[in-house]
Scaffold this motif. Structure first.
Motif, mmCIF file in Angstrom:
data_model
loop_
_atom_site.group_PDB
_atom_site.id
_atom_site.type_symbol
_atom_site.label_atom_id
_atom_site.label_comp_id
_atom_site.label_asym_id
_atom_site.label_seq_id
_atom_site.Cartn_x
_atom_site.Cartn_y
_atom_site.Cartn_z
ATOM 1 N N ALA A 140 0.841 -1.202 0.000
ATOM 2 C CA ALA A 140 0.000 0.000 0.000
ATOM 3 C C ALA A 140 0.872 1.246 0.000
ATOM 4 O O ALA A 140 1.914 1.307 0.662
ATOM 5 C CB ALA A 140 -0.911 -0.009 1.219
ATOM 6 N N LEU A 141 0.421 2.256 -0.732
ATOM 7 C CA LEU A 141 1.095 3.543 -0.745
ATOM 8 C C LEU A 141 0.407 4.493 0.227
ATOM 9 O O LEU A 141 -0.804 4.405 0.444
ATOM 10 C CB LEU A 141 1.066 4.146 -2.148
ATOM 11 N N PRO A 142 1.138 5.429 0.788
ATOM 12 C CA PRO A 142 0.496 6.445 1.634
ATOM 13 C C PRO A 142 -0.486 7.273 0.802
ATOM 14 O O PRO A 142 -0.359 7.391 -0.413
ATOM 15 C CB PRO A 142 1.671 7.304 2.109
ATOM 16 N N HIS A 143 -1.449 7.831 1.502
ATOM 17 C CA HIS A 143 -2.384 8.750 0.838
ATOM 18 C C HIS A 143 -2.469 10.022 1.675
ATOM 19 O O HIS A 143 -2.688 9.953 2.875
ATOM 20 C CB HIS A 143 -3.766 8.112 0.712
ATOM 21 N N PRO A 144 -2.231 11.176 1.043
ATOM 22 C CA PRO A 144 -1.957 11.395 -0.388
ATOM 23 C C PRO A 144 -0.500 11.071 -0.733
ATOM 24 O O PRO A 144 0.414 11.359 0.054
ATOM 25 C CB PRO A 144 -2.259 12.878 -0.581
ATOM 26 N N ILE A 145 -0.301 10.505 -1.907
ATOM 27 C CA ILE A 145 1.017 10.023 -2.278
ATOM 28 C C ILE A 145 1.960 11.153 -2.671
ATOM 29 O O ILE A 145 3.179 11.022 -2.545
ATOM 30 C CB ILE A 145 0.922 8.976 -3.415
ATOM 31 N N TRP A 146 1.429 12.300 -3.114
ATOM 32 C CA TRP A 146 2.315 13.378 -3.556
ATOM 33 C C TRP A 146 2.647 14.344 -2.429
ATOM 34 O O TRP A 146 3.026 15.486 -2.674
ATOM 35 C CB TRP A 146 1.703 14.126 -4.741
ATOM 36 N N ALA A 147 2.536 13.885 -1.196
ATOM 37 C CA ALA A 147 2.950 14.696 -0.042
ATOM 38 C C ALA A 147 4.448 14.505 0.210
ATOM 39 O O ALA A 147 5.062 13.534 -0.249
ATOM 40 C CB ALA A 147 2.147 14.298 1.194
ATOM 41 N N TYR A 148 5.006 15.418 0.966
ATOM 42 C CA TYR A 148 6.439 15.372 1.284
ATOM 43 C C TYR A 148 6.789 14.065 1.987
ATOM 44 O O TYR A 148 6.131 13.660 2.943
ATOM 45 C CB TYR A 148 6.795 16.566 2.171
ATOM 46 N N GLU A 149 7.809 13.377 1.481
ATOM 47 C CA GLU A 149 8.321 12.107 1.998
ATOM 48 C C GLU A 149 7.327 10.955 1.885
ATOM 49 O O GLU A 149 7.580 9.863 2.419
ATOM 50 C CB GLU A 149 8.800 12.244 3.456
ATOM 51 N N ALA A 150 6.200 11.145 1.198
ATOM 52 C CA ALA A 150 5.243 10.043 1.051
ATOM 53 C C ALA A 150 5.710 8.984 0.052
ATOM 54 O O ALA A 150 5.551 7.789 0.317
ATOM 55 C CB ALA A 150 3.872 10.586 0.660
ATOM 56 N N PRO A 151 6.258 9.340 -1.102
ATOM 57 C CA PRO A 151 6.726 8.298 -2.022
ATOM 58 C C PRO A 151 7.785 7.414 -1.366
ATOM 59 O O PRO A 151 8.605 7.897 -0.566
ATOM 60 C CB PRO A 151 7.303 9.100 -3.189
ATOM 61 N N PRO A 152 7.790 6.130 -1.680
ATOM 62 C CA PRO A 152 8.670 5.192 -0.972
ATOM 63 C C PRO A 152 10.108 5.162 -1.467
ATOM 64 O O PRO A 152 10.911 4.388 -0.960
ATOM 65 C CB PRO A 152 8.005 3.839 -1.230
ATOM 66 N N SER A 153 10.447 5.961 -2.458
ATOM 67 C CA SER A 153 11.790 5.920 -3.026
ATOM 68 C C SER A 153 12.466 7.279 -2.921
ATOM 69 O O SER A 153 11.810 8.319 -2.873
ATOM 70 C CB SER A 153 11.740 5.485 -4.492
ATOM 71 N N TYR A 154 13.803 7.245 -2.889
ATOM 72 C CA TYR A 154 14.599 8.470 -2.880
ATOM 73 C C TYR A 154 15.987 8.135 -3.404
ATOM 74 O O TYR A 154 16.364 6.953 -3.556
ATOM 75 C CB TYR A 154 14.659 9.085 -1.476
ATOM 76 N N ILE A 155 16.757 9.153 -3.683
ATOM 77 C CA ILE A 155 18.112 8.991 -4.197
ATOM 78 C C ILE A 155 19.041 9.816 -3.327
ATOM 79 O O ILE A 155 18.724 10.966 -2.973
ATOM 80 C CB ILE A 155 18.195 9.439 -5.673
ATOM 81 N N THR A 156 20.177 9.243 -2.970
ATOM 82 C CA THR A 156 21.186 10.017 -2.248
ATOM 83 C C THR A 156 22.351 10.326 -3.184
ATOM 84 O O THR A 156 22.611 9.600 -4.151
ATOM 85 C CB THR A 156 21.714 9.250 -1.014
ATOM 86 N N VAL A 157 23.038 11.419 -2.892
ATOM 87 C CA VAL A 157 24.180 11.839 -3.705
ATOM 88 C C VAL A 157 25.054 12.763 -2.857
ATOM 89 O O VAL A 157 24.556 13.468 -1.971
ATOM 90 C CB VAL A 157 23.701 12.534 -5.003
ATOM 91 N N ARG A 158 26.352 12.757 -3.112
ATOM 92 C CA ARG A 158 27.246 13.662 -2.408
ATOM 93 C C ARG A 158 27.236 15.026 -3.103
ATOM 94 O O ARG A 158 27.222 15.114 -4.335
ATOM 95 C CB ARG A 158 28.657 13.099 -2.369
ATOM 96 N N GLY A 159 27.246 16.072 -2.302
ATOM 97 C CA GLY A 159 27.221 17.416 -2.860
ATOM 98 C C GLY A 159 27.760 18.429 -1.878
ATOM 99 O O GLY A 159 28.123 18.103 -0.738
ATOM 100 N N CYS A 160 27.781 19.674 -2.330
ATOM 101 C CA CYS A 160 28.261 20.750 -1.452
ATOM 102 C C CYS A 160 27.602 22.055 -1.869
ATOM 103 O O CYS A 160 27.129 22.203 -3.006
ATOM 104 C CB CYS A 160 29.772 20.883 -1.522
ATOM 105 N N GLU A 161 27.566 22.998 -0.951
ATOM 106 C CA GLU A 161 27.047 24.327 -1.256
ATOM 107 C C GLU A 161 28.057 25.094 -2.110
ATOM 108 O O GLU A 161 29.270 24.957 -1.937
ATOM 109 C CB GLU A 161 26.769 25.103 0.021
ATOM 110 N N ILE A 162 27.535 25.885 -3.031
ATOM 111 C CA ILE A 162 28.357 26.751 -3.868
ATOM 112 C C ILE A 162 27.768 28.157 -3.862
ATOM 113 O O ILE A 162 26.604 28.358 -3.480
ATOM 114 C CB ILE A 162 28.449 26.224 -5.318
ATOM 115 N N ASP A 163 28.545 29.139 -4.282
ATOM 116 C CA ASP A 163 28.011 30.489 -4.461
ATOM 117 C C ASP A 163 27.057 30.475 -5.646
ATOM 118 O O ASP A 163 27.438 30.107 -6.767
ATOM 119 C CB ASP A 163 29.145 31.482 -4.710
ATOM 120 N N TRP A 164 25.833 30.893 -5.381
ATOM 121 C CA TRP A 164 24.787 30.810 -6.411
ATOM 122 C C TRP A 164 23.760 31.882 -6.074
ATOM 123 O O TRP A 164 22.952 31.710 -5.173
ATOM 124 C CB TRP A 164 24.169 29.422 -6.395
ATOM 125 N N PRO A 165 23.765 33.001 -6.759
ATOM 126 C CA PRO A 165 22.929 34.134 -6.345
ATOM 127 C C PRO A 165 21.477 34.004 -6.818
ATOM 128 O O PRO A 165 21.137 33.168 -7.647
ATOM 129 C CB PRO A 165 23.608 35.310 -7.048
#
Length: 625
Positions: free
Chosen positions: A552-577
């Motif tokens: 079963a999927l959460p309802h509503p499914i398009w809420a924050y953190e409701a979808p069961p999948s995510y992707i992680t990646v390494r990153g960093c903050e940059i200057d971006w105005p």
């Protein structure tokens, strides 16, 4: 916008085009009948009865008098009436005489060259031709000559989409760089207004169906490919606020554009069979559309930005071509009311186009989603089929079916697959297939399975993370049908809706507190995590908490953190105005320097992130910590 519309004897209309009720009907019919919702069906019956009871004696549908008539607003109305008869054949005796009475009047008006003067109708006429072709094929009533001649008149006096889809005329570059500037008065504007562009993509295929000019099909392929390559956003719609620009991720995509893009692409897949049309339709349906709604569906944006770390009413100069301060606010009718009445067509029409007949004895699942269909194939075979799936969040589909005889089931394989398996049990026969041995049709992307009377099929797609280049060493990240964007966190402060009064022509501009539904709010959403992140794509990693179509999927499914999948990646903050109150285009690669520590960040399905960053600059981080 509907209950007090001039179409229904009221006094309110947000536009002199009188398009509110037609848009509403065009979307509510497939919604009501897909949900089998008696309350919505009753609303449809009430409106249709009033409109048809008040059809003018010469056949005109609508409130306009003869001196102030333009046929454009009838196009979505007639699409709604067509769908009503398709959904409930008992409505034919009521609807078809009224439709024909209007068609005869429209034919006379076109012969006399009156009532076809608004450029909206001149560019969107393929929608009306779809209705005429449907009448010709299903309910000709000895009117074939008039129907064909009316199609020719609409086409002959309409804008020439196929001529615009020519290398010597099409505008490939960022329209902001064109000189002299393209304004609303420029002859080419009708083709580069983003909603027009979305509707115009299907023009060649619509016209081909009645004049058999095969050159229109290649022109259509060019039009779709060029539009979505040079003016498309990563979520599958067309960048245009309201005029097209280029690919800049700080420019807007209108909600009306998203739903019209979906409709054009679903139509094109049925008319031409190119598998890419279906892939692109699903991308828009599962990304461009849901991101523009709050999860409770009570608020929407007029435009969304691919890189949008906050959503509220702006003040001062903004980067948009001609939309206003409330354009990116989630509200009831922000910026302009058209999307409020037009957007309901999106998913209902997607669902109604999901299953198709294939040949004499085939049933196809064209647009993948959960659904149920009962139909009689041209061969006479009666089929009932149900698809249970949590697609696009998982990629497994469980089909059960009963049929009065053998039939062929066709399953579409999206172009992003890496491998698939199929297990089919039909009465006593069991079949298994893989992508190593059973390939889809190279044109349609359809697999065919010969089945008997009853049984079930399990179809599983496998895929990996993929990225798409968005220029300037930036990428967008996908897994399956979903676009993934940077999770920037959020804080949502909601207030009673004031976005219903952004335009003096808004019929709700003078609404009292008692007339505003309690659920109607404006949402002021800001990020709570850094948005100015560059990522190392070599470190992308997919995660899911849900691997089965039966989970079963959460309802509503398009809420924050409701979808069961995510992707992680390494990153960093940059200057971006910021630039004109929104993130500037990402800085050039040579200017991207990490400001602090390298950290793991999270990407989530775009539709679930109302604030987000979907076009991400890349950096090489190596072993850096």
């Amino acid at each position: 916008m509907v209950s007090d519309s001039v179409w229904l004897g009221g006094s309110s209309e947000y536009s002199p085009l009188n398009e509110g009720v037609p848009y509403w009907l065009n979307g509510l019919v497939p919604l009501a009948y897909a949900l089998e919702d008696d309350r919505l069906k009753s609303q449809i019956d009430s409106v249709v009865d009033y409109v048809l009871d008040n059809q003018q004696t010469d056949g005109w549908l609508g409130p306009e008098q003869s001196a102030n008539r333009d046929i454009w607003g009838r196009f979505p109305l007639c699409l709604g009436l067509m769908q009503l008869v398709e959904a409930d054949e008992s409505k034919a005796t009521r609807v078809l005489p009224a439709l024909y009475k209007f068609v005869f009047l429209m034919h006379r008006m076109l012969v006399e060259n009156i009532g076809y003067e608004q450029f909206w109708g001149q560019v969107r006429y393929p929608d009306m031709i779809i209705v005429l072709e449907w009448l010709y094929e299903n309910h000709p009533a000895n009117n074939a000559h008039t129907l064909l001649e009316t199609m020719s008149l609409l086409n002959g006096r309409g804008s020439r989409w196929t001529e615009y889809y020519n290398r010597d005329r099409y505008i490939f570059k960022d329209l902001d760089t064109v000189r002299p500037p393209i304004t609303g008065e420029s002859p080419v504007f009708r083709y580069v207004h983003a909603v027009n562009a979305a509707q115009g993509m299907k023009a060649g295929a619509v016209i081909y169906r009645f004049n058999n000019d095969a050159s229109l099909l290649d022109s259509t392929r060019n039009g779709v490919n060029w539009t979505l390559t040079y003016h498309g956003d990563p979520a599958g719609a067309i960048v245009g606020d309201e005029r097209e620009s280029g690919l800049a991720p700080n420019r807007g995509i209108e909600l009306c554009t998203a739903v019209e893009t979906m409709y054009s692409l679903s139509y094109l897949y049925q008319a031409m069979g190119d598998k890419g049309f279906a892939d692109r339709c699903e991308r828009a349906a599962f990304n461009a559309l849901p991101v523009m709604f709050t999860s409770d569906l009570w608020a929407h944006q007029y435009i969304v930005l691919p890189n949008q770390p906050f959503s509220y009413s702006l003040s001062g100069p903004n980067p948009f071509w001609n939309t206003h301060d409330q354009s990116i606010l989630y509200g009831t009718a922000p910026n302009y009311p058209c999307c409020t009445v037009n957007m309901p067509q999106g998913l209902p029409k997607f669902l109604s186009a999901s299953f198709v007949r294939v040949g004499a004895n085939g049933l196809g699942h064209a647009l993948l989603s959960p659904g149920r269909v009962t139909t009689t194939l041209p061969s006479g075979t009666h089929v009932s089929l149900t698809c249970n799936t949590t697609y696009p969040f998982t990629n497994t589909f469980h089909y059960t079916f009963t049929a009065s005889g053998p039939f062929t089931l066709h399953l579409r394989v999206p172009s992003w697959y890496t491998f698939y398996t199929i297990a089919a049990a039909s009465e006593s026969a069991t079949q298994t297939y893989t992508s190593d041995s059973h390939l889809p049709d190279p044109h349609t992307g359809m697999l065919s399975l010969d089945l008997l009377h009853t049984g079930h099929v399990t179809y599983t797609l496998y895929t990996t993370i993929r990225t798409e280049d968005r220029g300037n060493h930036t990428i967008s990240v996908y897994h399956g049908a979903l676009l993934y964007a940077l999770d920037v966190g959020f804080s949502d402060t909601s207030t009673t809706s004031t976005s219903i009064s952004t335009s003096p022509s808004d019929p709700l501009a003078n609404a009292t507190a008692g007339q505003i539904p309690a659920q109607a709010h404006d949402h002021y959403i800001v990020n709570t995590k850094p948005w100015n992140i560059a990522i190392d794509p070599a470190t992308l990693k997919y995660h899911t908490d849900n691997t089965s179509a039966s989970d079963a999927l959460p309802h509503p499914i398009w809420a924050y953190e409701a979808p069961p999948s995510y992707i992680t990646v390494r990153g960093c903050e940059i200057d971006w105005p910021l630039e004109k109150q929104v993130p500037a285009p990402p800085p050039p690669r040579g200017e991207r320097k990490c400001k602090g520590e390298v950290k793991e960040v999270v990407l989530r399905p775009y539709g679930s992130l109302k604030v987000h960053m979907a076009v991400l600059p890349t950096v090489e981080l190596g072993e850096r910590i």
